[in-house]
Every structure is written in C-alpha cells, then in structure tokens.
Design an enzyme around this catalytic site. Structure first.
Site, PDB file in Angstrom:
ATOM      1  CD  GLU A 146      56.803  61.042  88.762  1.00  0.00           C
ATOM      2  OE1 GLU A 146      56.027  60.422  89.501  1.00  0.00           O
ATOM      3  OE2 GLU A 146      56.632  61.160  87.534  1.00  0.00           O
ATOM      4  CG  LEU A 148      54.685  61.001  92.784  1.00  0.00           C
ATOM      5  CD1 LEU A 148      54.602  62.520  92.788  1.00  0.00           C
ATOM      6  CD2 LEU A 148      54.681  60.448  94.199  1.00  0.00           C
ATOM      7  CG  ASN A 203      55.709  54.372  84.677  1.00  0.00           C
ATOM      8  OD1 ASN A 203      55.258  53.900  85.713  1.00  0.00           O
ATOM      9  ND2 ASN A 203      55.908  55.662  84.517  1.00  0.00           N
ATOM     10  CG  LEU A 245      46.730  40.212  85.873  1.00  0.00           C
ATOM     11  CD1 LEU A 245      47.722  40.355  84.730  1.00  0.00           C
ATOM     12  CD2 LEU A 245      47.045  38.962  86.684  1.00  0.00           C
ATOM     13  CB  CYS A 255      53.164  57.948  83.658  1.00  0.00           C
ATOM     14  SG  CYS A 255      53.436  59.275  84.851  1.00  0.00           S
ATOM     15  CE  LYS A 316      44.589  56.395  88.721  1.00  0.00           C
ATOM     16  NZ  LYS A 316      45.868  56.071  89.400  1.00  0.00           N
TER      17      LYS A 316
END
Length: 433
Positions: A146, A148, A203, A245, A255, A316
């Site tokens: 995944e 996601l 990642n 960035l 993750c 986040k």
C-alpha cells in the site's frame, strides 16, 4: 466482481475493504476485536480519515461490505488480504508474529487457488514466510504493497500513482490486477522481493527529501535566505519536484520512521551499511531538537516553569494519528526542560482521549485545551506543530490578548509572519527570518 476477505480492520485494512467494496467487490473485513466489529457494522468509523466514513456506510447499505470477528470468512473468499500489524523492534526489525498467526489460522480452510496478498508493510522475504506458514502448494501468495497517505488514503487508493504487484505466478498477478479494473494507474508487476523493496525505498526517499529540506532550512537561517523561495526554485526542476520538499518540525507517523529504520536493518542484515539513510534519520532527530531550541530561545533562554502553548498534536493534519508524531517529540523535549505545555488539536477532545484509547499513553502529562485560545491563555510562547489549516484563520488579536508573551515559533511556516509582527508578535519560522 470478486469476493475479498480483508484480515485486519486497522488503518490499512479498513481503507482497503471500504475502497474495494466501493468499486463493486463483495468484501468481508475481519478483526479479533468484537467491540470494534460491532461499531463498524453500525456504520461508526473508528479513525479520522477523509471520506472513509462515507464509503463505510455506502458499503454496508449496499450489502457489499460487512465485518465479522475471527477469520473463518477467508474460507469463502477468492482473495485474502493480510492487513495486520507488523510492530517494529528497537533494531528496526519487524515482528511478523501477527502475520504468521493469521496465515496459520487460515491455511487449513482456504479454498484451492485462493490468492493470499500481503498488504501490510513487511520485510523483504515475507511472501516466502507466508507461503511456508500456509503450507499450501495450491494457494498463491502475492505482494501488493500500500502507498496510502494518512488524511488522503481514500483518494490515494482510488487514484494511485501506481499499483505494484509482486508475484512468482503471473496468472496470480493478473488476478490481483483485475481487482483494480476501473482504477486508472500504471501497473508494475515484478517479483515479490522487488515489490516489498519498492515500498521501503519509496518511503525512505520521501523521508530523505524532507530531511534535506530541513537541513537546507538550517543553512537558510544561517545565511539569511528564505527556505520558501529556495524550495520553490528547486521544485520547478522536473528532476526534483516540489512534493515533500517542505521544511517542518521533522517527519513522523506510522510509516516514515518505521520504514526508514526497517530499510537500514534490512540492508545491514544483507551486509550493506546504509550510511546515507542513517544520516537522514539523524537529521530528523536533530530537527526535533532544533525546534525545541527555538521555543526555548523565544521564551528568553529557559522554559523552566514557563507555560508554552502548542497547536497540533497529530503527526500531520486531517488525521487523529499520534504515532511517532514530531509534535509529541518536541513537546517531550520542552517538558523535559521544565515547561508546562498546554496543547490544542482539532482531532483531540479537551482533556485528551478516553481511557482505554491506545493514544492515551502518548498524551500522558500533556494538558489538552478545549480550543486554541484556551491553550494560549497565560502562555509565554506559542509553537505551531501540526499544519491544521484552521490555525491560519484564527483571531490573532485575541491570541495576543490572552497570551502573557507575544512569541510564536511556527514549525510549519503556516502563519502569516508579517501579520503577526504587525500585531507585536516575535516570530520564528523554519528556514526563514
């Protein structure tokens, strides 16, 4: 359309189940937590994820989605997705016990020619582990990682940048690909080890971009440049791109920290010292220290006995996930330096999360206010740690009235610094003066 069993109703499993039901498959999602299953069958979405609650209710109403306790439903499925936790050890290694337990349970009951799919992020070679535990030569095991992003997971599933399938048997790969008919995206079919590596490498690279932006931000502060203009100029280069960035308090979540450390561990196990990625992780840890130091400087050189207001607790915006949150890492450092931290986050109720919630331990010792103004009452400094868009539009005249000291550290470069300065605030961002 196909019959799909998704084992595990966590973040990945629930999103996978709801989205497959949305595109027309018949999906059964399982879990060992019977209370969670009852909530899900009642249409209650246990996680904050944009659009997921609507897909959950849509699937239930249409009869294409249901939730059951235990994994017996795997016996009736053409495809079985393994979406169970893979906790990380201190050395970066993954604990595969949950995957092995699920495979051992379903192995005897699977129908011949069933395709079992690893959706959880697992170490390279995990497909072979599942094959061994299943002990079934008439069952296929495929990797379908995944990609996601929390906060946009539904969109990412239905509008992916790519679909990656790792399989030794091409017919099994074609069958898994058929589940995504109607979803327009490049399809990459490769071997299982390459598919598993793609997830970790992707990642780790994104984490590298963020760490690089934070390192350049430190240079910008030293030379008087503006990181916003610098990354804007870099991002227009098509070889670089602007995504990720962006400087901030550091990367976190479920993750990036886990996958970066896992890739370092995988490389070391294979005999390669991944010094570059170790440096990325070090830069990220240093960023937590840098932001905490900015708050201490804003407070006059010490936060001992000082009240600090913090806006944002989740790693986040648009999620309620506190796992490996940079906000919490920075707050921990401020509290260790003697600060009293009072925080506000739109996803967390006043006083914190209910007893029994897995997130409760992460908020231990942090006062959670009812609203952003309450968090600021009597505070000597305010630090913005999560990029919730609503923080932009607050009444900063009111913020100035309730604060004891008009000092802002904007770790997300979210606020209008000139508007704040006109109101008499001192302002410190990341990579900007």
């Amino acid at each position: 359309m196909s019959t799909v069993c998704v084992i595990g109703s966590g973040y990945v499993g629930l999103t996978t189940a709801a989205c497959f039901a949305h595109v027309g498959h018949t999906v059964v999602c399982t879990d060992i937590d019977e209370a969670r299953i009852a909530r899900l069958n009642g249409g209650e979405c246990p996680i904050l994820e944009q659009g997921l609650d609507n897909l959950l209710r849509e699937g239930l109403a249409g009869g294409r989605l249901r939730f059951v306790a235990g994994n017996a439903a795997a016996a009736e499925a053409e495809f079985v997705y393994l979406c169970v936790p893979t906790p990380q050890g201190a050395d970066g290694s993954a604990d595969l016990s949950f995957i092995e337990a699920a495979a051992a349970e379903i192995g005897p009951i699977l129908a011949p020619d069933t395709v079992v799919i690893n959706k959880s992020t697992v170490p390279v070679g995990s497909t072979r582990v599942v094959e061994r535990v299943l002990g079934r030569s008439d069952v296929h095991v495929v990797s379908n990682p995944e990609f996601l992003r929390e906060g946009t997971a539904v969109h990412d599933f239905l509008n992916p940048d790519r679909i990656v399938i790792g399989a030794d048997d091409q017919s099994a790969a074609v069958r898994v690909a058929s589940l995504y008919l109607g979803i327009a995206a490049p399809l990459i079919v490769t071997d299982p080890a390459s598919a598993e590596t793609i997830k970790y490498a992707a990642n780790a690279f994104l984490a590298t971009k963020i760490s690089f932006a934070n390192a350049v931000a430190a240079v910008c502060e030293a030379v008087g440049a503006d990181i916003g203009d610098v990354v804007l100029g870099m991002g227009y280069d098509r070889r670089i791109g602007s995504e990720f960035l962006r400087p901030g308090p550091g990367w976190g979540g479920s993750c990036f920290p886990k996958d970066s450390r896992a890739l370092v561990h995988i490389a070391e196990t294979a005999g390669y010292d991944f010094g570059l990625l170790k440096g990325v992780i070090t830069v990220n840890d240093e960023q937590f220290e840098r932001v905490a130091a900015k708050v201490v400087d804003a407070a006059g050189g010490s936060v001992e006995g000082v009240k600090v207001a913090a806006w944002g607790l989740t790693f986040k915006a648009r999620t309620d996930d506190l796992r490996d949150s940079p906000a919490l890492a920075i707050i921990d450092r401020l509290r260790a330096a003697g600060a009293r931290v009072v925080a506000y986050d739109p996803s967390i109720e006043e006083g914190g999360v209910p007893a029994g919630d897995k997130r409760a331990a992460l908020l231990d010792g942090i006062e959670v206010a009812a609203d952003p103004y309450a968090a600021c009452e009597g505070a000597e400094a305010l630090v913005v740690l999560t990029e919730w868009d609503e923080f932009r539009w607050l009444d900063f005249d009111k913020v100035a009235e309730v604060m004891a000291g008009k000092r802002v550290v904007d770790a997300r470069n979210l606020l209008d610094r000139e508007a704040l300065r006109r109101r008499g605030f001192s302002y410190a961002g990341v990579g900007r003066v």
